[in-house]
Structures are given as C-alpha cells and as structure tokens.
Design an enzyme around this catalytic site. Structure first.
Site, PDB file in Angstrom:
ATOM      1  N   ARG A  39      -3.620   2.836  -0.714  1.00  0.00           N
ATOM      2  CA  ARG A  39      -2.697   3.800  -0.102  1.00  0.00           C
ATOM      3  C   ARG A  39      -3.110   4.209   1.301  1.00  0.00           C
ATOM      4  O   ARG A  39      -2.256   4.600   2.105  1.00  0.00           O
ATOM      5  CB  ARG A  39      -2.596   5.060  -0.974  1.00  0.00           C
ATOM      6  CG  ARG A  39      -1.879   4.870  -2.287  1.00  0.00           C
ATOM      7  CD  ARG A  39      -1.542   6.215  -2.917  1.00  0.00           C
ATOM      8  NE  ARG A  39      -2.742   6.996  -3.188  1.00  0.00           N
ATOM      9  CZ  ARG A  39      -3.388   7.000  -4.343  1.00  0.00           C
ATOM     10  NH1 ARG A  39      -2.948   6.244  -5.337  1.00  0.00           N
ATOM     11  NH2 ARG A  39      -4.459   7.747  -4.517  1.00  0.00           N
ATOM     12  N   TYR A  55       8.701   0.106  -4.388  1.00  0.00           N
ATOM     13  CA  TYR A  55       8.369   0.882  -5.578  1.00  0.00           C
ATOM     14  C   TYR A  55       9.466   1.892  -5.939  1.00  0.00           C
ATOM     15  O   TYR A  55       9.959   1.917  -7.069  1.00  0.00           O
ATOM     16  CB  TYR A  55       7.038   1.600  -5.354  1.00  0.00           C
ATOM     17  CG  TYR A  55       6.583   2.460  -6.506  1.00  0.00           C
ATOM     18  CD1 TYR A  55       6.009   1.890  -7.640  1.00  0.00           C
ATOM     19  CD2 TYR A  55       6.735   3.846  -6.466  1.00  0.00           C
ATOM     20  CE1 TYR A  55       5.589   2.680  -8.707  1.00  0.00           C
ATOM     21  CE2 TYR A  55       6.315   4.641  -7.516  1.00  0.00           C
ATOM     22  CZ  TYR A  55       5.745   4.046  -8.638  1.00  0.00           C
ATOM     23  OH  TYR A  55       5.345   4.822  -9.675  1.00  0.00           O
ATOM     24  N   HIS A  64       1.102 -12.216   1.890  1.00  0.00           N
ATOM     25  CA  HIS A  64      -0.210 -12.533   2.458  1.00  0.00           C
ATOM     26  C   HIS A  64      -0.501 -14.034   2.347  1.00  0.00           C
ATOM     27  O   HIS A  64      -1.010 -14.650   3.298  1.00  0.00           O
ATOM     28  CB  HIS A  64      -1.300 -11.733   1.742  1.00  0.00           C
ATOM     29  CG  HIS A  64      -1.443 -10.331   2.239  1.00  0.00           C
ATOM     30  ND1 HIS A  64      -0.617  -9.314   1.837  1.00  0.00           N
ATOM     31  CD2 HIS A  64      -2.329  -9.771   3.113  1.00  0.00           C
ATOM     32  CE1 HIS A  64      -0.967  -8.192   2.449  1.00  0.00           C
ATOM     33  NE2 HIS A  64      -2.017  -8.435   3.214  1.00  0.00           N
ATOM     34  N   HIS A  88       2.238   0.530   3.765  1.00  0.00           N
ATOM     35  CA  HIS A  88       2.322   1.191   2.466  1.00  0.00           C
ATOM     36  C   HIS A  88       3.599   2.012   2.350  1.00  0.00           C
ATOM     37  O   HIS A  88       4.257   2.024   1.290  1.00  0.00           O
ATOM     38  CB  HIS A  88       1.103   2.089   2.244  1.00  0.00           C
ATOM     39  CG  HIS A  88       1.211   2.946   1.016  1.00  0.00           C
ATOM     40  ND1 HIS A  88       1.742   4.228   1.058  1.00  0.00           N
ATOM     41  CD2 HIS A  88       0.897   2.707  -0.281  1.00  0.00           C
ATOM     42  CE1 HIS A  88       1.730   4.741  -0.160  1.00  0.00           C
ATOM     43  NE2 HIS A  88       1.222   3.844  -0.991  1.00  0.00           N
TER      44      HIS A  88
END
Length: 458
Positions: free
Chosen positions: A329, A344, A371, A336
């Site tokens: 976080r 989310y 990534h 984030h």
C-alpha cells in the site's frame, strides 16, 4: 503527538471543505488527495534519513574513485567510458516520434469520443446502442494505437532495453490515464441530464491536458495547486535523476556484471544458481532503492513542482513496514490508488461486496501480468520471474505477513525477503540475457520461446 494528530485532522477537514467549495463540478476527492500540505520531500529533511542519503552519495563517490583508480592502474590512464548507458538509451529519436504519436492520440481520442457520446446520449432514442457503438470504436482505437503500435515499434526497430522501458511504461501510463478519464466522467454525464435548452457540461480540455502530465492516475477536474514554481528545486531534482543513472551504471559495472558473468560461463546447476543469487543480492537491492528514489521521489516531484501540483504523497514510509500488506500500500501510492479504485473497489461493487478475497487476488494477478508484460517486452525474452514473485509469493506474503504483525522483527523479515527477491530477479534475468546472446534459438517453435535459454545453454 496527540495535539499534532488533532490539529492534523482539523487541517484535513478544512482543506477538504475548501476544495469542495472551490470547484462545484469536481467530485469528492480522496482523503489523501485533499491533504495537500503533507509532502514526501519532508521525509528527506529528517536528520536520520538525510544521513542515510548522504551515505549513498558517499558510496557513489567511492564507486567513481575506485573506477578511476582501477583504470589508471590497469591502463596507465583515465578511461571514462559509458558504453552501457549509451547502448541502453540508444535510438532515442525513434522513441520520441513513437511517444508523440501515442500522446497525440491519447490527448485527442478519448476526449473527443467522450464529448461525442455525451452530446448525443440524452437526446438519442437508443442510448444503449449509441454507448455500445462508441465503446467498440474507442476500444478498437485504444487497441491499435496504445496496444499494438508500441509493441510494433519495440520489436520492429529492435530498441535497446532502456528505450523499450520508456515506450512500454508510457503505453501503460496512457492506458491508465485514459481509462480514469472515461471512468470518472461517464457516470457524471449519465446522472446529469441537461435541462431543456441547456448544453451538456463536459470536462474542460485544459483540465484533461493537465491531467496527462500531472503525477497522478486519478482524474479530477481540479487539484490542489501551489502558488509558485521553485525552479531551483526542479533543476536539483533532475540532477539527482542523472546521478541515479550513473549510480546504477557503476553498480552494474562494478558489482553485478563481473560476478554474474563468471557464474554464467559455468553449466546451469543448483550450485551456480545459488552462488549467482547471493552475488546479485546487494546489487539488486541497490538498484531497487535507486529506482525508487529516481522515479517515485525525484521524477514525480519534479513534474509536480513544474505543474504546481500540491499533492506529493507518491509514497509513504514503506521502509518501516512490518507487513507486506502495508508495504504494497505504501511503496507506490500513485499506482495503488488506481488499482484500489478501479480494480478492487469496482470488483466489490460488481459483486455486491461478497468476494473481497477474489477482488484482492484479481488485483494481484493483474499487477503480476502487467509487470511480466513489461519485462518480457523490454528484455526481449519470456522468463516469468516477476509473475511468480507477484502472483505466487506476493499473494502468500500478503495473507501471512498482514497488518496484524507489529513487531520490529517482522520489519527485518520483510527486508530480508526484499533482498532475496531482488537477488533472484537480477540473477535470473542477467543469466537469461547472457544465454540469449551466446545460445540463440535454433528454431521458432513455441517451446523454444517459453523455455528459458539459461536452463540448457552451456
């Protein structure tokens, strides 16, 4: 400390109310965005952290002095060659024109698609068909210009690694920015039907242009702004970025390449893998810290200063984390926030808040895939190290080393895992890079593309 906490809460509330009154069109900002008075720059003004910063500068000076001394002893003269840097950032003109095409489309495409759809939505007899048509058209344009085109440039022109990173990271940034712009404005247009004779209200083009350059991925019509620009701060910050590039160069040349090249000439085995892993641990961690300081601190603060962008909460004190949940976080707050609001939270909204674990896992999987996509294209080979670290170990650490862990021992464990993880990345990617050069593919079968060459290259 209690008084400071109370005053901080009062200041947050005051800033939120002033921001709401400043722009009636803008929606409620996140709590972190409203707190524009707190900046990451203040962290580096603390004496203890500034001393560590000075230690890193001293280490850079030692690298430079040792390099010059070795050159003078071995060759009797000073040899200042930066072939690795020139190679890594080669073909910059190609990078520039490719970036201009991506930027021009991102500036014009999503904005005009939104205004076209918004102008016809409430007057159309079939708004669902209109929305579907505009969505398909915009999706096709996004896939071509921001999807296929950057990959084509990277592969067709055989760009070197650093130039590839620029293209691919900008591709992802433009995709995330354009998605946020559409995602934030579509509900506003749907829920605000213009009155008879009233023109529909759209976000201003200047606010969208500002958003494409400001260091945030969450679109708002307006942001907290500083009153002036400190150009001396901007110049010093860019000089620090240049220093980090040379620092990374010395780390690779002095610590990483010699040790890993010696291990790479040995046949692949458990012994060579373990030796290379521990040789790469220290360089890997130094590269991670340099990337953090150069990008998340210097680069974002420089653009924030030039744009008078007041919210500088690009990261938090992740180095004090006692859990990986908190580390994820606080390491990169900018990304984030985007994953939290559009990944989310939207997942929870679609599932009516019934699958929190699935929402968290989906964010990890998406992050791992992105990534791995970046590293595959930038290095030119498929080796799913990043995917395994994020989708497997990252998920395990997130649930086992959670926020319940408060002891300082867990901070030591977190740093140990970071050291080992960085060593694994540098070790395996360097070995595969060496194997791809000295043991090229003999065919173009699927298994030759996905099986690492370092496993069979002798």
């Amino acid at each position: 400390e209690q008084i400071q906490g109370v005053l901080g809460d009062l200041l947050d509330k005051a800033i939120k109310e002033s921001v709401r009154s400043y722009s009636s069109h803008s929606r409620v900002l996140p709590d972190r965005v409203a707190n524009a008075a707190k900046t990451n720059s203040e962290l580096f003004e603390i004496n203890h952290i500034r001393t560590i910063y000075h230690m890193f500068i001293a280490a850079l000076m030692v690298f430079i002095i040792s390099t010059l001394a070795v050159d003078y002893i071995d060759q009797g003269r000073l040899v200042l060659e930066f072939d690795l840097l020139f190679y890594a950032f080669g073909k910059l003109p190609t990078v520039l024109w490719a970036w201009l095409i991506m930027f021009s489309y991102t500036l014009a495409g999503p904005y005009h698609a939104l205004t076209l759809w918004g102008g016809l939505y409430h007057s159309s007899s079939v708004p669902g068909v209109l929305s579907l048509g505009v969505t398909l058209l915009l999706g096709a344009l996004q896939a071509c210009v921001l999807g296929v085109f950057p990959i084509y440039v990277v592969v067709r022109y055989q760009l070197p690694p650093a130039s590839r990173f620029i293209i691919i990271l900008e591709q992802i940034r433009f995709l995330m920015k354009s998605y946020s712009f559409i995602r934030e404005n579509v509900p506003v247009i749907i829920n605000h039907k213009p009155q008879k004779g009233e023109a529909p209200k759209f976000p201003t083009f200047s606010s969208y242009l500002y958003f494409l350059f400001c260091p945030t991925l969450i679109y708002r019509e307006s942001y907290p702004r500083n009153p002036y620009i400190r150009w001396n701060y901007v110049a010093v910050t860019f000089a620090k970025i240049l220093g980090c590039l040379f620092y990374a160069y010395f780390v690779l040349v002095r610590l990483c390449i010699p040790a890993l090249m010696n291990e790479s000439i040995q046949p692949f085995s458990t012994r060579t893998l373990v030796l290379a892993l521990f040789h790469a641990t220290l360089p890997g961690m130094l590269i991670l810290l340099l990337a953090f300081f150069a990008f998340l601190h210097c680069w974002l603060n420089a653009f924030a200063e030039m744009l008078r962008f007041a919210d500088r909460m690009f990261y938090k004190d992740w180095w004090n984390s006692t859990s990986f949940a908190n580390y994820y976080r606080t390491w990169n707050v900018v990304v984030h926030d985007w994953l939290y609001y559009y990944g989310y939270r939207d997942f929870l909204w679609l599932s009516r808040r019934r699958f929190r674990t699935a929402a968290m896992l989906s964010v990890f999987i998406v992050s791992a895939m992105v990534h791995e996509y970046v590293f595959t294209l930038c290095f030119g080979f498929f080796y799913p190290v990043m995917f395994c670290l994020f989708a497997v170990f990252g998920v395990v650490f997130n649930f086992t080393m959670n926020d319940k862990r408060k002891s300082p021992v867990w901070n030591i464990i977190m740093w140990t895992c970071l050291f080992i993880g960085q060593g694994v990345q540098v070790c395996l990617y360097c070995q595969e890079w060496h194997a791809q050069i000295h043991c090229p593919r003999t065919g173009k079968s699927f298994w030759e593309l996905v099986i690492p060459r370092s496993w069979s290259c002798n």
